[in-house]
Design a protein around this motif. Sequence first.
Motif, PDB file in Angstrom:
ATOM      1  N   VAL A 164       0.848  -1.208   0.000  1.00  0.00           N
ATOM      2  CA  VAL A 164       0.000   0.000   0.000  1.00  0.00           C
ATOM      3  C   VAL A 164       0.874   1.245   0.000  1.00  0.00           C
ATOM      4  O   VAL A 164       0.615   2.213  -0.733  1.00  0.00           O
ATOM      5  N   PHE A 165       1.931   1.221   0.823  1.00  0.00           N
ATOM      6  CA  PHE A 165       2.848   2.369   0.886  1.00  0.00           C
ATOM      7  C   PHE A 165       3.545   2.567  -0.457  1.00  0.00           C
ATOM      8  O   PHE A 165       3.727   3.710  -0.905  1.00  0.00           O
ATOM      9  N   LEU A 166       3.936   1.460  -1.095  1.00  0.00           N
ATOM     10  CA  LEU A 166       4.604   1.545  -2.393  1.00  0.00           C
ATOM     11  C   LEU A 166       3.692   2.206  -3.425  1.00  0.00           C
ATOM     12  O   LEU A 166       4.106   3.132  -4.141  1.00  0.00           O
ATOM     13  N   LEU A 167       2.437   1.739  -3.505  1.00  0.00           N
ATOM     14  CA  LEU A 167       1.483   2.313  -4.452  1.00  0.00           C
ATOM     15  C   LEU A 167       1.200   3.778  -4.131  1.00  0.00           C
ATOM     16  O   LEU A 167       1.190   4.637  -5.027  1.00  0.00           O
ATOM     17  N   ALA A 168       0.982   4.067  -2.838  1.00  0.00           N
ATOM     18  CA  ALA A 168       0.689   5.443  -2.443  1.00  0.00           C
ATOM     19  C   ALA A 168       1.872   6.360  -2.731  1.00  0.00           C
ATOM     20  O   ALA A 168       1.691   7.500  -3.173  1.00  0.00           O
ATOM     21  N   THR A 169       3.083   5.843  -2.486  1.00  0.00           N
ATOM     22  CA  THR A 169       4.283   6.658  -2.728  1.00  0.00           C
ATOM     23  C   THR A 169       4.426   6.975  -4.201  1.00  0.00           C
ATOM     24  O   THR A 169       4.719   8.127  -4.582  1.00  0.00           O
ATOM     25  N   TRP A 170       4.242   5.977  -5.063  1.00  0.00           N
ATOM     26  CA  TRP A 170       4.356   6.197  -6.508  1.00  0.00           C
ATOM     27  C   TRP A 170       3.299   7.202  -6.982  1.00  0.00           C
ATOM     28  O   TRP A 170       3.629   8.128  -7.749  1.00  0.00           O
ATOM     29  N   LEU A 171       2.054   7.029  -6.532  1.00  0.00           N
ATOM     30  CA  LEU A 171       0.987   7.931  -6.971  1.00  0.00           C
ATOM     31  C   LEU A 171       1.220   9.349  -6.452  1.00  0.00           C
ATOM     32  O   LEU A 171       1.088  10.330  -7.193  1.00  0.00           O
ATOM     33  N   PHE A 172       1.564   9.453  -5.168  1.00  0.00           N
ATOM     34  CA  PHE A 172       1.778  10.767  -4.576  1.00  0.00           C
ATOM     35  C   PHE A 172       2.972  11.467  -5.223  1.00  0.00           C
ATOM     36  O   PHE A 172       2.906  12.655  -5.566  1.00  0.00           O
ATOM     37  N   THR A 173       4.074  10.713  -5.401  1.00  0.00           N
ATOM     38  CA  THR A 173       5.274  11.315  -5.991  1.00  0.00           C
ATOM     39  C   THR A 173       5.015  11.755  -7.416  1.00  0.00           C
ATOM     40  O   THR A 173       5.400  12.860  -7.825  1.00  0.00           O
TER      41      THR A 173
END
Length: 450
Positions: A164-173
């Motif tokens: 979840v953190f990986l997906l959120a990080t990619w989307l947010f970044t």
Amino acid sequence: MTIKHKITLYSSLFFSGFYALIALFIVMSFASFRAEEFKERLNEKALTTIRLLLDVKELDNDLLKIIDQNSIHQLYDEKTLIFDENFNLIYSSLDDTKIHWTTGDLEILKTEGAYFKSEGENEIYGIKHLNNGKQFYAIVSANDNYGKSKLRYLTTIVIITFLVFLLATWLFTFTLIKKQLKPLDEFHENISQINDLHIERQLATKENSKNEIDLLSIEFNQMMSRITEVYNLQKDFTAHVSHELRTPLLKLSAQVENQLLQQKGENDLFLKSMMQDIAQLNELINSLLLLTKNNQTNPREYESIRIDEVLYAAFEKISHDFKDISIDFSIAESVAETPEILEVKASPNLLEIAFSNLIKNAYLYSDNKKVQVKIYKDNHKLKLSIINAGSKIADKAEDILFKPFKRGENTADSKGLGIGLTIVKRILTNFDFSIEYTFGSYTHQFLIIF
């Protein structure tokens, strides 16, 4: 890969890797804690069993086995063995679980005092204990099913949160970088629209902005202003010179024409050659004037014209200049059924010059003096193809087709200025049309996309 995507990738990889290291540290720390905690439980179990066996005289082995089996601290899949100082087995718990031990294990206990190891799903703990001056050895084997279950649960939670953190990080970044670099995309889009027809275009800037892209835009606008000034000076000079050259050429042309009318004889060929040279100079001057003309009129301001009507006017002019030309003109049925498709916004005079130059070029470099012209629709776009038969030109020549005063090796036997296709390109670009050149199956094709 664009800078935007690189920043997104590297940032996401960094934060994802950092989180992965933290998650791995948490899982490994908990696994180590579970093992130490279970080892303490096994140690407590071993010492308790030894003390009950040796210190409580009222307990025999059978009773101890019953107590051990019903203990509130009973371990899963547990087995306990007690040995005396001579390595003789003096107690074994009642369960059927087996412990694979050797005299070497007891020697290790005698030397080191304790050991802890894993065997399959079970973990084995051995300890040396001194009681009343005698050495006793205990080996306890059990499966920390509860602790391992918690470890598996923690690992699952960590993996899910990592994903979840990986997906959120990619989307947010990606969203953040895209938003921050949006002015750069606009900067690139504005620059891409600047050409020799729109050289005076200025980039939008914000007053008193300290944004690096706005500062760059301001500097770019200042640079383009200087370039525009030099470009206009050069263009004005070319236009003025071309206008000034027209007058002496007209006088010279009139004088040569009078000589041709008055004299008949040996000088006829010479005078006719001079007339051809003068005509070529006039064509060059007219071409230079057309190239230097700063036509920034928006095509939308023109009235709609029909492509086929402009083509017919070009055919008439070309047929008058070249009597032996053969033009095969056709309109696709899908276009003929909807004639409004043929309408575009452009200057009919300039478009006729472009079509005439292309047809003339196809005629001059055709092996059979035939030119095929076709209008059709492809991918929802109106297209005009001009085709002639001829051998392939050199690859280097293809790169200079639309450059002024550049001619290929196949033009040695024909007269020309090397500027016709440049004019064509400039006119079509001004109306937001495009042109492509291709060669295949012994045919040359210029394709105009409206």
